[in-house]
Design a protein around this motif. Sequence first.
Motif, PDB file in Angstrom:
ATOM      1  N   ILE A  50      -4.260   8.236   3.742  1.00  0.00           N
ATOM      2  CA  ILE A  50      -4.938   7.038   3.009  1.00  0.00           C
ATOM      3  C   ILE A  50      -3.621   5.988   2.584  1.00  0.00           C
ATOM      4  CG2 ILE A  50      -6.195   5.679   1.404  1.00  0.00           C
ATOM      5  CD1 ILE A  50      -8.409   8.071   1.231  1.00  0.00           C
ATOM      6  N   SER A  51      -2.736   6.953   1.919  1.00  0.00           N
ATOM      7  CA  SER A  51      -1.456   6.192   1.285  1.00  0.00           C
ATOM      8  C   SER A  51      -0.650   5.478   2.355  1.00  0.00           C
ATOM      9  CB  SER A  51      -0.592   7.180   0.637  1.00  0.00           C
ATOM     10  OG  SER A  51      -1.360   7.463  -0.816  1.00  0.00           O
ATOM     11  N   TRP A  52      -0.538   6.342   3.651  1.00  0.00           N
ATOM     12  CA  TRP A  52       0.396   5.816   4.555  1.00  0.00           C
ATOM     13  C   TRP A  52      -0.275   4.768   5.054  1.00  0.00           C
ATOM     14  CZ3 TRP A  52      -0.725   5.363   9.684  1.00  0.00           C
ATOM     15  CH2 TRP A  52       0.241   4.850  10.386  1.00  0.00           C
ATOM     16  N   HIS A  53      -1.434   4.679   5.333  1.00  0.00           N
ATOM     17  CA  HIS A  53      -2.128   3.547   5.936  1.00  0.00           C
ATOM     18  C   HIS A  53      -2.074   2.166   5.188  1.00  0.00           C
ATOM     19  CE1 HIS A  53      -5.636   0.946   6.889  1.00  0.00           C
ATOM     20  NE2 HIS A  53      -5.206   1.133   8.084  1.00  0.00           N
TER      21      HIS A  53
ATOM     22  N   TYR B 252       4.310  14.040  -6.920  1.00  0.00           N
ATOM     23  CA  TYR B 252       4.414  12.691  -7.119  1.00  0.00           C
ATOM     24  C   TYR B 252       3.289  11.876  -7.359  1.00  0.00           C
ATOM     25  CZ  TYR B 252       7.259   8.500  -6.296  1.00  0.00           C
ATOM     26  OH  TYR B 252       7.986   7.258  -6.329  1.00  0.00           O
ATOM     27  N   GLY B 253       2.120  12.399  -6.658  1.00  0.00           N
ATOM     28  CA  GLY B 253       0.966  11.553  -7.290  1.00  0.00           C
ATOM     29  C   GLY B 253       0.589  10.627  -6.443  1.00  0.00           C
ATOM     30  N   VAL B 254      -0.863  10.137  -6.489  1.00  0.00           N
ATOM     31  CA  VAL B 254      -1.514   8.890  -5.694  1.00  0.00           C
ATOM     32  C   VAL B 254      -2.256   8.105  -6.784  1.00  0.00           C
ATOM     33  CG1 VAL B 254      -1.621  10.157  -3.537  1.00  0.00           C
ATOM     34  CG2 VAL B 254      -3.251  10.596  -5.051  1.00  0.00           C
ATOM     35  N   GLU B 255      -2.604   6.894  -6.193  1.00  0.00           N
ATOM     36  CA  GLU B 255      -3.474   6.161  -7.077  1.00  0.00           C
ATOM     37  C   GLU B 255      -4.750   6.886  -7.205  1.00  0.00           C
ATOM     38  OE1 GLU B 255      -1.872   3.350  -8.255  1.00  0.00           O
ATOM     39  OE2 GLU B 255      -0.172   3.874  -7.039  1.00  0.00           O
ATOM     40  N   PRO B 256      -5.235   6.734  -8.445  1.00  0.00           N
ATOM     41  CA  PRO B 256      -6.719   7.200  -8.735  1.00  0.00           C
ATOM     42  C   PRO B 256      -7.643   6.843  -7.568  1.00  0.00           C
ATOM     43  CG  PRO B 256      -5.914   6.234 -10.569  1.00  0.00           C
ATOM     44  CD  PRO B 256      -4.884   5.742  -9.489  1.00  0.00           C
ATOM     45  N   GLU B 257      -7.643   5.354  -7.062  1.00  0.00           N
ATOM     46  CA  GLU B 257      -8.745   4.992  -6.200  1.00  0.00           C
ATOM     47  C   GLU B 257      -8.429   5.893  -4.878  1.00  0.00           C
ATOM     48  OE1 GLU B 257      -7.434   1.870  -9.016  1.00  0.00           O
ATOM     49  OE2 GLU B 257      -6.294   3.161  -7.649  1.00  0.00           O
ATOM     50  N   ILE B 258      -7.360   6.107  -4.488  1.00  0.00           N
ATOM     51  CA  ILE B 258      -6.958   6.657  -3.236  1.00  0.00           C
ATOM     52  C   ILE B 258      -7.613   8.407  -3.372  1.00  0.00           C
ATOM     53  CG2 ILE B 258      -5.096   8.127  -1.830  1.00  0.00           C
ATOM     54  CD1 ILE B 258      -3.555   5.360  -2.457  1.00  0.00           C
ATOM     55  N   TYR B 259      -7.379   8.906  -4.535  1.00  0.00           N
ATOM     56  CA  TYR B 259      -7.791  10.348  -4.935  1.00  0.00           C
ATOM     57  C   TYR B 259      -9.349  10.340  -4.795  1.00  0.00           C
ATOM     58  CZ  TYR B 259      -9.027  14.630  -6.921  1.00  0.00           C
ATOM     59  OH  TYR B 259      -9.446  16.150  -7.020  1.00  0.00           O
ATOM     60  N   ARG B 260     -10.107   9.217  -5.438  1.00  0.00           N
ATOM     61  CA  ARG B 260     -11.431   9.488  -5.348  1.00  0.00           C
ATOM     62  C   ARG B 260     -12.178   9.135  -3.958  1.00  0.00           C
ATOM     63  NH1 ARG B 260     -10.880   6.190 -10.105  1.00  0.00           N
ATOM     64  NH2 ARG B 260     -11.227   4.244  -8.989  1.00  0.00           N
TER      65      ARG B 260
ATOM     66  N   ARG C  91       0.042   1.645   3.105  1.00  0.00           N
ATOM     67  CA  ARG C  91       1.680   1.135   3.054  1.00  0.00           C
ATOM     68  C   ARG C  91       1.943   0.435   4.202  1.00  0.00           C
ATOM     69  NH1 ARG C  91       5.610   3.213  -0.782  1.00  0.00           N
ATOM     70  NH2 ARG C  91       4.555   4.463  -2.254  1.00  0.00           N
ATOM     71  N   GLN C  92       1.323   1.043   5.332  1.00  0.00           N
ATOM     72  CA  GLN C  92       1.493   0.215   6.796  1.00  0.00           C
ATOM     73  C   GLN C  92       0.795  -1.256   6.843  1.00  0.00           C
ATOM     74  OE1 GLN C  92       3.627   1.681   9.363  1.00  0.00           O
ATOM     75  NE2 GLN C  92       4.018   3.014   7.587  1.00  0.00           N
ATOM     76  N   ILE C  93      -0.194  -1.309   6.164  1.00  0.00           N
ATOM     77  CA  ILE C  93      -0.878  -2.552   6.007  1.00  0.00           C
ATOM     78  C   ILE C  93      -0.418  -3.537   4.880  1.00  0.00           C
ATOM     79  CG2 ILE C  93      -2.773  -1.963   7.698  1.00  0.00           C
ATOM     80  CD1 ILE C  93      -4.318  -2.033   4.975  1.00  0.00           C
ATOM     81  N   GLY C  94       0.547  -3.075   4.217  1.00  0.00           N
ATOM     82  CA  GLY C  94       0.997  -3.711   2.995  1.00  0.00           C
ATOM     83  C   GLY C  94       0.176  -3.904   1.711  1.00  0.00           C
ATOM     84  N   ILE C  95      -0.654  -3.336   1.748  1.00  0.00           N
ATOM     85  CA  ILE C  95      -1.376  -3.484   0.274  1.00  0.00           C
ATOM     86  C   ILE C  95      -1.068  -2.621  -0.790  1.00  0.00           C
ATOM     87  CG2 ILE C  95      -3.459  -4.597   1.689  1.00  0.00           C
ATOM     88  CD1 ILE C  95      -4.697  -1.869   1.155  1.00  0.00           C
ATOM     89  N   HIS C  96      -0.046  -1.834  -0.568  1.00  0.00           N
ATOM     90  CA  HIS C  96       0.548  -0.779  -1.324  1.00  0.00           C
ATOM     91  C   HIS C  96       1.879  -0.265  -1.137  1.00  0.00           C
ATOM     92  CE1 HIS C  96       0.595   3.490  -2.896  1.00  0.00           C
ATOM     93  NE2 HIS C  96      -0.144   3.029  -3.772  1.00  0.00           N
ATOM     94  N   ASP C  97       2.528  -0.460  -2.587  1.00  0.00           N
ATOM     95  CA  ASP C  97       3.777  -0.037  -2.466  1.00  0.00           C
ATOM     96  C   ASP C  97       4.466   1.011  -3.363  1.00  0.00           C
ATOM     97  OD1 ASP C  97       4.178  -1.596  -4.652  1.00  0.00           O
ATOM     98  OD2 ASP C  97       4.735  -3.237  -3.657  1.00  0.00           O
ATOM     99  N   GLU C  98       5.478   0.926  -3.855  1.00  0.00           N
ATOM    100  CA  GLU C  98       5.865   2.035  -4.736  1.00  0.00           C
ATOM    101  C   GLU C  98       5.356   1.925  -6.236  1.00  0.00           C
ATOM    102  OE1 GLU C  98       8.884  -0.825  -4.154  1.00  0.00           O
ATOM    103  OE2 GLU C  98       8.191   0.242  -2.904  1.00  0.00           O
TER     104      GLU C  98
END
Length: 143
Positions: A100-103, A57-65, A105-112
């Motif tokens: 990182i993705s979970w966190h 499904y992938g992740v944002e490039p910033e998260i991967y780095r 999403r929890q703080i509301g700065i990232h969504d689908e």
Amino acid sequence: MLPKNVSEERVQELRSRSKRCVCKYCGGKLKVRLLDFGDIETANLEIFCENCDMIEYGVEPEIYRNAVYFVDNLGFNVYPDRQDNASTRRLNIGKVCEIISWHERQIGIHDENGYNIPLHDNKELLDCADGSIIVIGEEITKE
């Protein structure tokens, strides 16, 4: 021809995500693929990493780095019983990406749809350009 169970919204969602995201294990580009399991009735549209040869499904490039930095420079290893090799490194990077993705999403700065705030990507930190060295406590006591 698309399977009956795939909506046009799903197609657009997957295309958008595959253009924006990278594989959480290798950082490679993602492609939308129609996976055929014998007939068109059971086929499904998925995001696929050709480098890893798996559905991803992938992740944002910033998260991967950031995950690569965390594993390579801070020594994160959730699989201490596995042999220390490229495969274990990729699994660790994937796990950190999930955390990182979970966190975020929890703080509301990232969504689908990705990040919903502007980001300041600190590449200098990730490149260790400041000359910092991290030494594990056990390595100090060995001397």
